[in-house]
Write an enzyme that holds these catalytic residues in place. Structure first.
Site, short mmCIF file in Angstrom:
data_model
loop_
_atom_site.label_atom_id
_atom_site.label_comp_id
_atom_site.label_asym_id
_atom_site.label_seq_id
_atom_site.Cartn_x
_atom_site.Cartn_y
_atom_site.Cartn_z
CD GLU A 83 20.29 26.49 -10.43
OE1 GLU A 83 21.40 26.76 -10.88
OE2 GLU A 83 20.03 26.55 -9.22
CB SER A 120 25.60 30.38 -1.19
OG SER A 120 27.00 30.24 -1.05
CG HIS A 163 16.33 36.18 -31.92
ND1 HIS A 163 16.79 35.25 -32.82
CD2 HIS A 163 15.27 36.78 -32.52
CE1 HIS A 163 16.06 35.30 -33.92
NE2 HIS A 163 15.11 36.22 -33.75
CE LYS A 190 24.27 33.20 -5.75
NZ LYS A 190 25.33 32.28 -6.12
#
Ligand code: ARG
Length: 457
Positions: A288, A275, A153, A281
């Site tokens: 992704e 970024s 979980h 970043k």
């Protein structure tokens, strides 16, 4: 190619919706291979002359060279790769070229070409998965006893080893590989060539000869099935969809692990992006995108399945769309695989944050319950209850790890708990103790690493 029947030219949009050459030119190798086998068979059966066959073989070889060197004049007016090659052949060798299509239809031709392509692509995808497995085993070997939290979980459950976690994917990718390679073997069972348009042909062809020349086990035993079925591609896409789902889960873990909140790992510069506005970043874009590609490959399978499920036998032009879906899925898969291999090979793991996270969340509570069962003979359900009360004490007194809770707190719940029990509650002891077959104990993980290495050798 079929103009005899018509007086007027097709509408431009008719040509646009009908032509598939932009997509199916990728079948050129298989198309030439299939045509060469077909022509050899026609000559062996005396259906065309040896001279014509020699001209066809030579012409097809020249066309192969033209295409390989980017000199071939592909034409949308000629619809697809089959008509493009055949027309070019006749342009080059004349009359003999017009005899190639004897005892054949584009329906059995495309089914054969596409099956050959899909079999090859499936085997290559399987080989790619092997490379990823090897990369994962190597990283598992380097981190065999590094401790991290195991989750259920996404809540800290029990400490595990990083080596164990990485090997979980090696198991998944093994099943994926077997599904892909097994699908290719199944597809190789029957060769569609010789089924002709749908009903077979009256020419005295030798279907065993072409089937064997193309590496199939036997000719397809039903001509309608041979030209109308695409389950070999559906099977390949479903196998890819499952495999990329596994890639996507690993990608998801990379996204989590490399976040500042987890801090378990960092991607190499080669596999990170920055970024344009936030200089600090370091983004896991490739991971992704693998998640997104997974969605698309699943949709490619669903689309092909939907195309086929409403078609009466045998061939219908809907089937032409099978190739864009299949090529797209294999391309997306192979790129995802390359990216995953690159990330896995070069990512850095952070030992301390992983270990610290593994110790938080009272992850060794089960170890205490197990001690109560083992040493005191307490029934497990009761041990569970006692341990639960101790976890609550730890929470109430603001102690983050069971191993740091004073012995007096343990004994306030159950006076039989000794210092020896408390000392067992470290994450190191916890993983060492989980030494059942397939468990997370480093010695078990080492065993599995050896087993995989032997399998890859
Ligand atoms: N380009 C077609 C396809 O991919 C080839 C078969 C065409 N057959 C036909 N009868 N129109 O499906």
């Amino acid at each position: 190619m079929w103009g005899g029947r018509f007086a007027a030219q097709p509408d431009d949009a008719m040509q646009a919706i009908n032509a598939s050459i932009d997509v199916d030119q990728r079948l050129w190798r298989e198309d030439i291979e299939g045509s060469k086998a077909h022509a050899d068979m026609l000559a062996a059966q005396g259906i065309i002359t040896r001279e014509d066959n020699a001209a066809i073989q030579g012409g097809l070889d020249q066309i192969a060279a033209e295409i390989a060197e980017g000199r071939f004049p592909f034409s949308a007016a000629l619809e697809d790769i089959h008509l493009n090659i055949e027309a070019r052949l006749t342009e080059r060798i004349g009359e003999a070229g017009k005899r190639l299509h004897t005892a054949r239809s584009r329906n059995d031709q495309v089914a054969t070409d596409f099956k050959l392509w899909t079999m090859r692509a499936s085997r290559e995808a399987g080989d790619g998965l092997r490379v990823l497995q090897q990369a994962l085993v190597k990283r598992a070997d380097q981190h065999v006893d590094w401790i991290m939290p195991g989750f259920t979980h996404l809540q800290t459950a029990q400490p595990i080893t990083l080596g164990h976690h990485l090997l979980a994917y090696v198991s998944m990718f093994e099943r994926d590989r077997v599904r892909l390679v097994g699908g290719a073997l199944e597809a190789a069972w029957e060769c569609p060539l010789g089924a002709a348009a749908l009903a077979g042909t009256g020419y005295k062809i030798d279907r065993d000869m072409t089937a064997h020349a193309l590496g199939f086990h036997a000719p397809a035993s039903n001509s309608l099935d041979a030209v109308g079925s695409r389950d070999f591609a559906m099977a390949a896409l479903s196998s890819l969809a499952i495999a990329v789902t596994h890639l996507s889960r690993l990608a998801e873990e990379i996204v989590l692990w490399t976040s500042p909140q987890f801090g378990f790992a960092a991607l190499s510069d080669a596999w990170s992006t920055g970024s344009s506005i936030m200089p600090q970043k370091r983004n896991p874009d490739a991971a992704e995108l693998i998640r997104a590609k997974a969605a698309r490959i699943g949709a490619d399978f669903a689309a092909l399945n939907a195309i086929v499920q409403k078609l009466p036998l045998a061939y219908a032009k809907d089937l032409q769309e099978d190739k864009a879906l299949t090529f797209g899925a294999f391309d997306a898969f192979s790129l995802s695989l390359t990216a995953m291999i690159g990330m896995i090979e070069t990512m850095r793991f952070n030992r301390e944050p992983m270990r610290a996270a593994a110790a938080r969340g009272y992850s060794t509570a089960t170890d205490l319950a197990d001690w109560l069962v083992r040493e005191l003979g307490v029934p497990f359900r009761e041990a569970h209850e006692i341990t639960g009360r101790i976890v609550r004490r730890a929470e109430e007194t603001g102690v983050a790890e069971l191993a740091h809770l004073p012995l007096s707190e343990f004994q306030s719940v159950d006076s039989r708990i000794s210092e020896a029990a408390r000392a067992l509650l470290t994450v190191e002891n916890s993983v060492e103790s989980r030494d059942s077959y397939g468990g997370t104990a480093p010695q078990r993980v080492r065993e599995q690493i050896e087993r995989w290495k032997e399998m890859f050798a």
